[in-house]
Design an enzyme around this catalytic site. Sequence first.
Site, short mmCIF file in Angstrom:
data_model
loop_
_atom_site.label_atom_id
_atom_site.label_comp_id
_atom_site.label_asym_id
_atom_site.label_seq_id
_atom_site.Cartn_x
_atom_site.Cartn_y
_atom_site.Cartn_z
N GLU A 141 0.83 -1.22 0.00
CA GLU A 141 0.00 0.00 0.00
C GLU A 141 0.86 1.26 0.00
O GLU A 141 0.63 2.19 -0.77
CB GLU A 141 -0.92 0.03 1.23
N ASN A 170 1.34 3.91 -3.09
CA ASN A 170 1.00 5.33 -2.93
C ASN A 170 2.11 6.25 -3.42
O ASN A 170 1.84 7.30 -4.00
CB ASN A 170 0.67 5.64 -1.47
N ARG A 180 -9.23 3.18 -7.76
CA ARG A 180 -8.64 3.35 -6.43
C ARG A 180 -9.80 3.46 -5.44
O ARG A 180 -10.74 4.21 -5.67
CB ARG A 180 -7.75 4.60 -6.36
N1 LIG Z 1 2.93 9.10 -0.66
C1 LIG Z 1 1.91 9.92 -0.94
N2 LIG Z 1 2.13 11.12 -1.56
C2 LIG Z 1 1.10 11.96 -1.85
N3 LIG Z 1 -0.18 11.69 -1.56
C3 LIG Z 1 -0.48 10.54 -0.95
C4 LIG Z 1 0.54 9.59 -0.61
N4 LIG Z 1 -0.05 8.53 0.01
C5 LIG Z 1 -1.37 8.81 0.04
N5 LIG Z 1 -1.64 10.01 -0.52
C6 LIG Z 1 -2.98 10.66 -0.59
O1 LIG Z 1 -3.83 10.03 0.36
C7 LIG Z 1 -5.00 9.52 -0.28
C8 LIG Z 1 -5.47 8.26 0.41
O2 LIG Z 1 -4.52 7.21 0.25
P1 LIG Z 1 -5.03 5.70 0.30
O3 LIG Z 1 -3.88 4.80 0.03
O4 LIG Z 1 -5.78 5.50 1.57
O5 LIG Z 1 -6.10 5.62 -0.89
P2 LIG Z 1 -5.83 5.60 -2.46
O6 LIG Z 1 -4.39 5.35 -2.74
O7 LIG Z 1 -6.41 6.83 -3.05
O8 LIG Z 1 -6.68 4.33 -2.92
P3 LIG Z 1 -6.26 2.78 -2.70
O9 LIG Z 1 -5.02 2.75 -1.86
O10 LIG Z 1 -7.42 2.17 -2.01
O11 LIG Z 1 -6.03 2.24 -4.04
C9 LIG Z 1 -4.61 9.35 -1.73
O12 LIG Z 1 -5.71 9.40 -2.61
C10 LIG Z 1 -3.64 10.52 -1.95
O13 LIG Z 1 -4.34 11.71 -2.18
MG LIG Z 2 -3.32 3.83 -1.84
#
Ligand SMILES: Nc1ncnc2c1ncn2[C@@H]1O[C@H](COP(=O)(O)OP(=O)(O)OP(=O)(O)O)[C@@H](O)[C@H]1O
Ligand SMILES: [Mg+2]
Lengths: 149, 116
Positions: free
Chosen positions: A49, A53, A107
């Site tokens: 995860e 990200n 996502r």
């Molecule tokens: N390393 C990162 N850099 C910039 N933004 C991030 C980062 N990690 C997370 N985010 C932000 O936090 C939000 C939530 O992250 P999360 O992993 O919970 O969900 P997602 O990546 O959008 O979907 P999923 O992981 O379920 O595929 C993301 O949509 C993004 O906007």
């Molecule tokens: Mg994610």
Amino acid sequence: MQKPKNEVKLQLDSRSVNEGYARVAVSAFAAVLDPTVEEINDIRTAVSEAVTNCIVHAYRNGMGKIYIRVRLFDGGKIEVQIRDRGCGIADVQKAREPLFTTLGGDRSGLGFSVMESFCDRVRVRSELGKGTTVTLIKTVKGRDASREP
Amino acid sequence: MQVHIETEDAAAVCYLDGELDHHNAPSVREKIDEYAVGSTPKHIILDFGGVTFMDSSGIGLVMGRYKLLSAANCTLSVRNLSPHAYKVMRLAGLDALVTLQKRGEKGGKQYAKAEK
Ligand SMILES: Nc1ncnc2c1ncn2[C@@H]1O[C@H](COP(=O)(O)OP(=O)(O)OP(=O)(O)O)[C@@H](O)[C@H]1O
Ligand SMILES: [Mg+2]
């Protein structure tokens, strides 16, 4: 401050093919803790995860480096730090809410929820324009659960 | 990640093989969607028997197919989930939307449950 028993650092290009490599590397390093299948899957998933990200959010406009540091402590504690120098997160608390996503498509916005539910603690530090550091902490009980803590 | 699709009674069964992550999900999605659009089956079963890893990309895949297929009056179910994949899907509340069947659980026609 507890001293780590062992430490390893990895640096990866933000290519999606490296998601699998990051999982394998971290779980191989954690193998010495003799984790159960469930525990090793929890760690692999949380790492996946955080690394995903970095690729899809932090470096969404290009390539960058992902820095991973894994440390093992006494008592079966493992700490995995995943750091990027990408776009950063405007509101970390909001980003951690279940179903919050800035991407849509397929996502689900559950990456942080998965990390939180599969680890004991998840720390997120982020600065806009500078990058994000996610720290995953988990104490592995191991297959020999009778082991002294 | 490999996908092959077979028909089983009135359903199309998609056998997934390998690690379901962000890197692999797009090709799986394309294959399923292409089949769904071309063959318009009544039921689609995703068989996770060969899935060795899954993260939230798997949630996105199932959620996305659920939305797409229910709009096309096609029911979706997921079977042969490893304990880990089942845990991830439960966390996402997918059990409220589609029938989830764990490995070793009985009942191959679970998609019928979702029929109106
Ligand atoms: N390393 C990162 N850099 C910039 N933004 C991030 C980062 N990690 C997370 N985010 C932000 O936090 C939000 C939530 O992250 P999360 O992993 O919970 O969900 P997602 O990546 O959008 O979907 P999923 O992981 O379920 O595929 C993301 O949509 C993004 O906007
Ligand atoms: Mg994610």
